[in-house]
Scaffold this motif. Structure first.
Motif, PDB file in Angstrom:
ATOM      1  N   ASN A  50       9.440 -29.389 -48.079  1.00  0.00           N
ATOM      2  CA  ASN A  50       9.512 -30.853 -48.080  1.00  0.00           C
ATOM      3  C   ASN A  50      10.757 -31.344 -48.805  1.00  0.00           C
ATOM      4  O   ASN A  50      11.457 -32.246 -48.334  1.00  0.00           O
ATOM      5  CB  ASN A  50       8.266 -31.435 -48.745  1.00  0.00           C
ATOM      6  N   GLY A  98       7.601 -39.986 -48.438  1.00  0.00           N
ATOM      7  CA  GLY A  98       7.083 -39.621 -47.128  1.00  0.00           C
ATOM      8  C   GLY A  98       8.097 -39.879 -46.027  1.00  0.00           C
ATOM      9  O   GLY A  98       8.227 -39.093 -45.087  1.00  0.00           O
ATOM     10  N   THR A  99       8.836 -40.981 -46.145  1.00  0.00           N
ATOM     11  CA  THR A  99       9.878 -41.283 -45.163  1.00  0.00           C
ATOM     12  C   THR A  99      11.003 -40.259 -45.242  1.00  0.00           C
ATOM     13  O   THR A  99      11.512 -39.792 -44.214  1.00  0.00           O
ATOM     14  CB  THR A  99      10.427 -42.704 -45.381  1.00  0.00           C
ATOM     15  N   ARG A 102       9.901 -36.961 -43.635  1.00  0.00           N
ATOM     16  CA  ARG A 102       9.674 -36.986 -42.194  1.00  0.00           C
ATOM     17  C   ARG A 102      10.908 -37.348 -41.369  1.00  0.00           C
ATOM     18  O   ARG A 102      10.958 -37.082 -40.170  1.00  0.00           O
ATOM     19  CB  ARG A 102       8.548 -37.976 -41.891  1.00  0.00           C
ATOM     20  N   HIS A 117       1.858 -32.906 -38.710  1.00  0.00           N
ATOM     21  CA  HIS A 117       2.774 -32.369 -39.716  1.00  0.00           C
ATOM     22  C   HIS A 117       2.020 -32.422 -41.044  1.00  0.00           C
ATOM     23  O   HIS A 117       2.132 -33.399 -41.786  1.00  0.00           O
ATOM     24  CB  HIS A 117       4.048 -33.211 -39.791  1.00  0.00           C
ATOM     25  N   ASP A 120       2.971 -33.819 -44.528  1.00  0.00           N
ATOM     26  CA  ASP A 120       2.956 -35.250 -44.850  1.00  0.00           C
ATOM     27  C   ASP A 120       1.917 -35.590 -45.908  1.00  0.00           C
ATOM     28  O   ASP A 120       1.960 -36.681 -46.496  1.00  0.00           O
ATOM     29  CB  ASP A 120       2.664 -36.065 -43.588  1.00  0.00           C
ATOM     30  N   VAL A 167      -0.997 -39.888 -36.867  1.00  0.00           N
ATOM     31  CA  VAL A 167      -1.198 -40.152 -38.291  1.00  0.00           C
ATOM     32  C   VAL A 167      -2.608 -40.678 -38.575  1.00  0.00           C
ATOM     33  O   VAL A 167      -2.995 -40.806 -39.748  1.00  0.00           O
ATOM     34  CB  VAL A 167      -0.144 -41.133 -38.847  1.00  0.00           C
ATOM     35  N   LEU A 170      -4.045 -38.280 -40.661  1.00  0.00           N
ATOM     36  CA  LEU A 170      -3.400 -38.129 -41.960  1.00  0.00           C
ATOM     37  C   LEU A 170      -3.985 -39.052 -43.018  1.00  0.00           C
ATOM     38  O   LEU A 170      -4.121 -38.647 -44.183  1.00  0.00           O
ATOM     39  CB  LEU A 170      -1.892 -38.383 -41.807  1.00  0.00           C
ATOM     40  N   PRO A 219       4.065 -41.793 -40.872  1.00  0.00           N
ATOM     41  CA  PRO A 219       3.264 -40.952 -41.783  1.00  0.00           C
ATOM     42  C   PRO A 219       3.328 -41.445 -43.219  1.00  0.00           C
ATOM     43  O   PRO A 219       2.332 -41.345 -43.953  1.00  0.00           O
ATOM     44  CB  PRO A 219       3.905 -39.569 -41.649  1.00  0.00           C
ATOM     45  N   ALA A 220       4.485 -41.959 -43.635  1.00  0.00           N
ATOM     46  CA  ALA A 220       4.606 -42.493 -44.987  1.00  0.00           C
ATOM     47  C   ALA A 220       3.683 -43.690 -45.178  1.00  0.00           C
ATOM     48  O   ALA A 220       3.072 -43.872 -46.244  1.00  0.00           O
ATOM     49  CB  ALA A 220       6.055 -42.880 -45.262  1.00  0.00           C
TER      50      ALA A 220
END
Length: 498
Positions: A50, A98-99, A102, A117, A120, A167, A170, A219-220
Motif C-alpha cells: 500500500n 485510501g485515495t 487506490r 481490492h 483498501d 466497494v 468494503l 474505496p476511500a
C-alpha cells in the motif's frame, strides 16, 4: 469454514438477528482467534505494498485534492496522512490515504463472484488505530478481519452483475475490521456494518465509459463512511436491518431480487482467519485482469520479434473470461477503450491498449505506459485497434473456479499475421500470482516499494518506513505513527470548501 445461507425475507417473516449476515460478520469480528504466522507475514507485505503505490501517487491530482481536504481537519490524537507531517481526523486521514493507495490501481486484488481490492481495508483501520492509541497486535487483528470479511463476501455475492460498485463489500468489511481493532461488542459492530453498507451502495458508472478520478476515491469514501458508521454505532445509534436480507434490503432491491439465495463462507468460531492468503498483488499498474496479458505480451515479444515489424499483425483476438471481456475488453462496448485521448483511468481498463503497448515495449511502467504521447503513437493506435476480446466459456469457468489450482485470470491470444500465418499462446495467471512463474514474496514487496518511492522519498525515509513496517505485529501504540511516509516538495492542494 461454514456456509451461511443468505436470502431475502419478507417483513412479516420471523427472522431473528442471530441468523442475519451482518450479525454473523459481527460475531466473526469479535472472535479472538490468534493470527497465524503466515497471515501476519502477508499483512506486513500488504502494508508495504500500500505504501509503495501511495508513494508513487503523491503528486497526482486526486491524491493532492484528498490530502488537502484532510489537511483542513487537524485533530489530536488524530491519524497520519501519506506525504505530510501532522495528525488529522481519522476519517479524513483514511480518505486521503485510501485515495493515494487506490489512485494507480496497483495494489492487491481478489476475484471471485465479485472482484475487490482488499488492501483498501488498511487505510481506515490504520487511521483508527493511530487515533485510538492501539498497538500493532490490535492493528494486525483488525486488518485480518477486514480482509476476511471482504473476501468472503466477494466469494459469494456478485455486485457487478447488477451494476453495483464493488466497494459495497468494503464498507462492511472495514467496519468489521475497525470493530475487531477496538474490541467492540458484537451489537455495536452489527449496527456499524448496517450503516456502512447502507451508505456505500452505488452504481458501477464510476468504472464505465469515460472513467473519472472518482474511481480512486470510491474505496476511500467507503473507508471514511465505515469510520463514521462505527462512531455513530459507538454512540448508540442504530441501522437499517436486516440490511442485506430485508424486504427492501440490498439483495432484494439491488442484487438478485426477492428470490435470491447465496451461500456465504465464513470461518467457524475459533477457526483462524486466513482469507488474505487467497488474495494477490500486482506487479504492473493496471487492472488485475490485465496482469497476465502483460506478462504474455512480454513473452511473445521475446519469442516472436517478427510481431514488431510494421504491419506484421493483421488482427489479435484475446479469448478470455466473461468478466475480462465485458469489463476491460471490447465486450464492454466502450469506444473510449480505443481512444488515444482517453483518461489514464480508462486506459488501465482497456486490455486491447495494454496488450498492444506491452507487446511493443516489452515492459510496463506506471507513468510512461500511460503517457499521452505513448497512447498517440500511430503504430500503437493501429495495433491497438486490431485487438479485440471474445468470451471463452472455459476461461469463464476457470475464472470462477473455487479450486485455486484451476482458477485463472488470463486466456489465449490468437494472432493472425499479415502473411496468413498464426501464433497462438496462452497464460492462466500472472507471473506474480502465487501459482505464477515468479510468485511475489517479501523481497518483491520491498523492491516494489523501493522502486516506486525512488525519487519521491529520501533514502533514509524509505529505510525508516520499511524498518517500522516489518515490525508491525510488535509495534507499541506510540510507534504506530511511523506507518506513514513523508515527502518534500509535494504540490499544494487546490482550494475547496474547507
Amino acid at each position: 469454514m461454514r456456509t451461511l445461507p443468505v436470502r431475502p425475507h419478507r417483513s412479516d417473516e420471523a427472522f431473528p438477528r442471530e441468523e442475519q449476515l451482518a450479525w454473523a460478520i459481527a460475531r466473526l469480528a469479535t472472535d479472538p482467534v490468534p493470527v497465524d504466522a503466515d497471515v501476519a507475514e502477508m499483512v506486513v507485505n500488504r502494508v508495504i505494498d500500500n505504501a509503495a503505490v501511495a508513494a508513487a501517487s503523491l503528486s497526482r491530482a486526486p491524491v493532492v485534492a484528498a490530502r488537502g481536504q484532510a489537511e483542513a481537519h487537524p485533530a489530536a490524537p488524530g491519524a497520519t496522512v501519506f506525504g505530510i507531517a501532522g495528525r488529522f481526523s481519522p476519517e479524513w486521514a483514511a480518505w486521503a490515504n485510501g485515495t493515494a493507495v487506490r489512485e494507480l490501481d496497483f495494489h492487491d486484488t481478489f476475484l471471485a463472484a465479485e472482484y475487490s481490492h482488499p488492501g483498501d481495508n488498511i487505510p481506515p483501520i490504520l487511521a483508527v488505530a493511530q487515533h485510538a492509541g492501539a498497538d500493532g497486535e490490535a492493528l494486525l487483528r483488525g486488518i485480518v478481519t477486514g480482509y476476511e470479511v471482504q473476501i468472503d463476501l466477494a466469494r459469494a455475492i456478485s455486485l457487478h452483475r447488477h451494476k453495483i460498485d464493488h466497494v459495497a463489500h468494503l464498507g462492511p468489511s472495514a467496519a468489521a475490521g475497525i470493530g475487531t481493532l477496538l474490541g467492540l461488542p458484537a451489537e455495536t459492530i452489527f449496527q456499524a456494518i448496517g450503516q456502512a453498507l447502507h451508505t456505500t451502495t452505488a452504481t458501477r458508472q464510476s468504472r464505465k465509459g469515460e472513467i473519472s478520478t472518482w474511481k480512486a476515491s470510491a474505496p476511500a469514501f467507503a473507508g471514511k463512511a465505515a469510520i463514521e458508521a462505527v462512531d455513530r454505532a459507538m454512540r448508540g445509534q442504530t441501522s437499517p436491518a436486516p440490511i442485506w436480507e430485508g424486504e427492501d434490503g440490498v439483495i432484494a432491491q439491488l442484487l438478485d431480487g426477492p428470490d435470491a439465495h447465496y451461500d456465504v463462507p465464513l470461518p467457524e468460531p475459533g477457526e483462524p482467519k486466513r482469507a488474505i492468503l487467497a488474495s494477490f498483488t500486482k506487479e504492473h499498474s493496471a487492472e488485475y485482469q490485465a496482469q497476465a496479458w502483460i506478462d504474455l505480451a512480454r513473452r511473445l515479444r521475446a519469442e516472436h520479434p517478427e510481431l514488431l515489424e510494421p504491419g506484421a499483425v493483421r488482427r489479435i483476438v484475446l479469448h478470455t473470461s466473461h468478466h475480462t471481456h465485458a469489463v476491460i475488453g471490447s465486450g464492454a462496448n466502450d469506444p473510449q477503450k480505443y481512444d488515444p485521448d482517453a483518461s489514464r483511468e480508462t486506459l488501465d481498463h482497456s486490455v486491447p491498449y495494454i496488450f498492444a503497448v506491452a507487446l511493443q515495449d516489452g515492459t510496463w511502467d506506471h507513468v510512461a505506459s500511460y503517457a499521452p504521447e505513448r497512447a498517440h503513437r500511430p503504430d500503437t493506435v493501429a495495433l491497438w485497434r486490431s485487438i479485440s476480446t471474445a468470451e471463452d466459456p472455459e476461461w469463464t469457468r476457470r475464472y470462477h473456479s473455487t479450486d485455486p489450482a484451476r482458477q485463472a485470470f488470463g486466456g489465449r491470444a490468437e494472432i493472425e499475421l499479415a502473411d496468413g500465418s498464426r501464433i497462438d499462446a496462452e497464460i492462466a495467471v500472472a507471473d506474480a500470482h502465487p501459482l505464477g512463474a515468479r510468485p511475489f514474496a517479501r523481497p518483491d514487496y520491498v523492491r516494489k516499494f523501493r522502486t516506486l518511492a525512488d525519487g519521491v522519498l529520501e533514502a533514509a525515509e524509505i529505510d525508516r518506513f520499511l524498518a517500522v513496517a516489518e515490525r508491525l505485529p510488535e509495534l507499541r501504540p506510540d510507534e504506530l505513527a511511523g506507518l506513514t511516509i513523508t515527502a518534500a516538495g509535494l504540490p499544494v492542494a487546490p482550494k475547496g470548501l474547507f
